[in-house]
Design a protein around this motif. Structure first.
Motif, PDB file in Angstrom:
ATOM      1  N   GLU A 164       1.221 -18.741 -13.473  1.00  0.00           N
ATOM      2  CA  GLU A 164       1.712 -17.375 -13.703  1.00  0.00           C
ATOM      3  C   GLU A 164       3.233 -17.254 -13.498  1.00  0.00           C
ATOM      4  O   GLU A 164       3.721 -16.254 -12.969  1.00  0.00           O
ATOM      5  CB  GLU A 164       0.975 -16.390 -12.794  1.00  0.00           C
ATOM      6  CG  GLU A 164      -0.528 -16.333 -13.015  1.00  0.00           C
ATOM      7  CD  GLU A 164      -0.909 -15.647 -14.322  1.00  0.00           C
ATOM      8  OE1 GLU A 164      -0.106 -14.837 -14.826  1.00  0.00           O
ATOM      9  OE2 GLU A 164      -2.006 -15.933 -14.833  1.00  0.00           O
ATOM     10  N   LEU A 165       3.975 -18.258 -13.898  1.00  0.00           N
ATOM     11  CA  LEU A 165       5.435 -18.311 -13.919  1.00  0.00           C
ATOM     12  C   LEU A 165       6.096 -18.212 -12.549  1.00  0.00           C
ATOM     13  O   LEU A 165       6.738 -19.143 -12.076  1.00  0.00           O
ATOM     14  CB  LEU A 165       6.007 -17.206 -14.825  1.00  0.00           C
ATOM     15  CG  LEU A 165       5.589 -17.211 -16.298  1.00  0.00           C
ATOM     16  CD1 LEU A 165       6.415 -16.187 -17.071  1.00  0.00           C
ATOM     17  CD2 LEU A 165       5.721 -18.565 -16.935  1.00  0.00           C
ATOM     18  N   PHE A 166       5.952 -17.072 -11.883  1.00  0.00           N
ATOM     19  CA  PHE A 166       6.769 -16.794 -10.704  1.00  0.00           C
ATOM     20  C   PHE A 166       6.369 -17.608  -9.482  1.00  0.00           C
ATOM     21  O   PHE A 166       7.183 -17.797  -8.576  1.00  0.00           O
ATOM     22  CB  PHE A 166       6.745 -15.292 -10.401  1.00  0.00           C
ATOM     23  CG  PHE A 166       7.433 -14.493 -11.467  1.00  0.00           C
ATOM     24  CD1 PHE A 166       8.812 -14.494 -11.569  1.00  0.00           C
ATOM     25  CD2 PHE A 166       6.697 -13.778 -12.397  1.00  0.00           C
ATOM     26  CE1 PHE A 166       9.456 -13.776 -12.566  1.00  0.00           C
ATOM     27  CE2 PHE A 166       7.327 -13.065 -13.398  1.00  0.00           C
ATOM     28  CZ  PHE A 166       8.714 -13.059 -13.492  1.00  0.00           C
ATOM     29  N   THR A 167       5.141 -18.076  -9.439  1.00  0.00           N
ATOM     30  CA  THR A 167       4.754 -18.963  -8.346  1.00  0.00           C
ATOM     31  C   THR A 167       5.584 -20.234  -8.378  1.00  0.00           C
ATOM     32  O   THR A 167       6.073 -20.703  -7.344  1.00  0.00           O
ATOM     33  CB  THR A 167       3.263 -19.320  -8.450  1.00  0.00           C
ATOM     34  OG1 THR A 167       2.486 -18.124  -8.475  1.00  0.00           O
ATOM     35  CG2 THR A 167       2.825 -20.178  -7.278  1.00  0.00           C
ATOM     36  N   LEU A 168       5.774 -20.786  -9.582  1.00  0.00           N
ATOM     37  CA  LEU A 168       6.582 -21.998  -9.719  1.00  0.00           C
ATOM     38  C   LEU A 168       8.061 -21.688  -9.555  1.00  0.00           C
ATOM     39  O   LEU A 168       8.802 -22.461  -8.942  1.00  0.00           O
ATOM     40  CB  LEU A 168       6.324 -22.634 -11.089  1.00  0.00           C
ATOM     41  CG  LEU A 168       6.990 -23.988 -11.343  1.00  0.00           C
ATOM     42  CD1 LEU A 168       6.534 -25.020 -10.331  1.00  0.00           C
ATOM     43  CD2 LEU A 168       6.692 -24.481 -12.756  1.00  0.00           C
ATOM     44  N   PHE A 169       8.500 -20.538 -10.103  1.00  0.00           N
ATOM     45  CA  PHE A 169       9.908 -20.164  -9.959  1.00  0.00           C
ATOM     46  C   PHE A 169      10.288 -20.001  -8.494  1.00  0.00           C
ATOM     47  O   PHE A 169      11.391 -20.355  -8.080  1.00  0.00           O
ATOM     48  CB  PHE A 169      10.189 -18.852 -10.706  1.00  0.00           C
ATOM     49  CG  PHE A 169      10.089 -18.972 -12.207  1.00  0.00           C
ATOM     50  CD1 PHE A 169      10.056 -20.210 -12.824  1.00  0.00           C
ATOM     51  CD2 PHE A 169      10.035 -17.841 -12.999  1.00  0.00           C
ATOM     52  CE1 PHE A 169       9.971 -20.333 -14.201  1.00  0.00           C
ATOM     53  CE2 PHE A 169       9.948 -17.943 -14.374  1.00  0.00           C
ATOM     54  CZ  PHE A 169       9.918 -19.193 -14.984  1.00  0.00           C
TER      55      PHE A 169
END
Length: 325
Positions: free
Chosen positions: A310-315
């Motif tokens: 979900e994008l922001f976990t990795l960001f």
């Protein structure tokens, strides 16, 4: 625990099935295991051997799309198996909370869920459109609809199974498949993509904004399931969609820098970010990713991880401040 649950479900609110998160997880595992077992028995009874049935059942409900055959479902030459896979892929892309309610005698909840209706309507509209597009070049038949709905469900649920080389279909069908590839399945399902929930609320936000232009003093709230969606949730959805589009644009440019055409570059970025698998052009259903140079493979690998988290976990993991005490 609730923060992890919220990050994974992608919904306006975390709809727990019980007061305890552990009990909610057990009930969802019950639904997941039941679907896998049902898919296995169905595939086995329709002609797959035990090994193929197990592998394809796991890959169908997990919407992962791995097949024991290079030709995917084409290798079985069975319309019955294709119809069955279409149904189970559809269920894999459905919110598991809704499936649990249906399994416990509350099926009416599915008919009143706006996201489920949007998800089902999108599949039906895309399938009918592609069927008629195929009919202009071939004889319009029930087989055309079977091919169309299988591919639509496979791509919108980000499963990635194929029953035909859809890269040979008319260009109109490519546009439809590319759009639903980016959208993905329902929140709370095993599917990837941006999720139909975010798209549905995005559409309602656009409608709300148009009304404000014509009626500047009107007070209108965006509602979902009878409840007002908070400004915080709306902002999160807007930021996610913006980041999603920007990442697709950046990844597409990196792929194109290696000399690939627009269709190959754009679809490679979208199919990896949405975790679908096949795309168009150089990454079509009968192609692989082996021809990409290493820096492109690393870029697309990052897209797969970012999309699944979900994008922001990795960001967040990439921020130096995250690692400081």
């Amino acid at each position: 625990g609730m923060q992890l649950l919220k990050a994974e479900t992608s919904g306006a609110s975390v709809d727990k099935l019980s007061p305890r998160i552990a009990e909610t997880a057990r009930r969802l595992w019950f639904i997941y295991a039941g679907l896998v077992l049902s898919a296995f028995l169905t595939y086995f009874m329709l002609g797959m051997n035990v090994f193929d049935a197990i592998c394809h059942a796991l890959a169908t409900i997990a919407t992962s799309g791995f097949s024991t055959h290079d030709a995917s479902f084409v290798a079985f030459h069975s319309p019955a198996l294709e119809w069955s896979a279409t149904l189970f892929m559809f269920l894999g892309g459905t919110n598991f909370v809704l499936l649990y309610r249906a399994a416990t005698g509350r099926a009416r909840a599915m008919y009143h869920d706006a996201e489920f209706l949007f998800y089902s309507g999108l599949i039906l509209a895309a399938s009918i459109s592609i069927t008629f597009a195929l009919g202009k070049f071939h004889t319009l038949s029930w087989d055309s609809f079977r091919l169309a709905i299988f591919q639509v469900v496979s791509i919108i649920t980000t499963t990635g199974f194929v029953t035909a080389d859809y890269s040979l279909w008319p260009g109109f069908t490519h546009l439809i498949l590319l759009q639903i590839m980016a959208i993905g399945g329902m929140a709370g399902s095993t599917a990837g993509g941006a999720k139909t929930f975010r798209v549905l609320l995005g559409i309602r936000l656009i409608q709300n904004t148009i009304v404000r232009f014509t009626h500047p003093h009107a007070v209108r709230n965006i509602k979902y399931a009878g409840q007002t969606v908070s400004t915080e949730i709306i902002e999160e959805i807007g930021v996610f969609i913006a980041a999603y589009v920007m990442l697709i644009a950046l990844a597409s440019c990196i792929v194109a820098s290696a000399g690939y055409d627009i269709a190959s570059s754009l679809s490679a970025a979208i199919t990896c970010l949405a975790n679908v698998g096949p795309g168009f052009g150089a990454v079509g259903p009968v192609e692989t990713f082996t021809h990409f140079p290493n820096y492109v493979k690393l870029t697309l690998t990052f897209c797969m991880l970012a999309g699944r988290l979900e994008l922001f976990t990795l960001f967040a993991l990439m921020q130096p401040s995250f690692w400081r005490r």
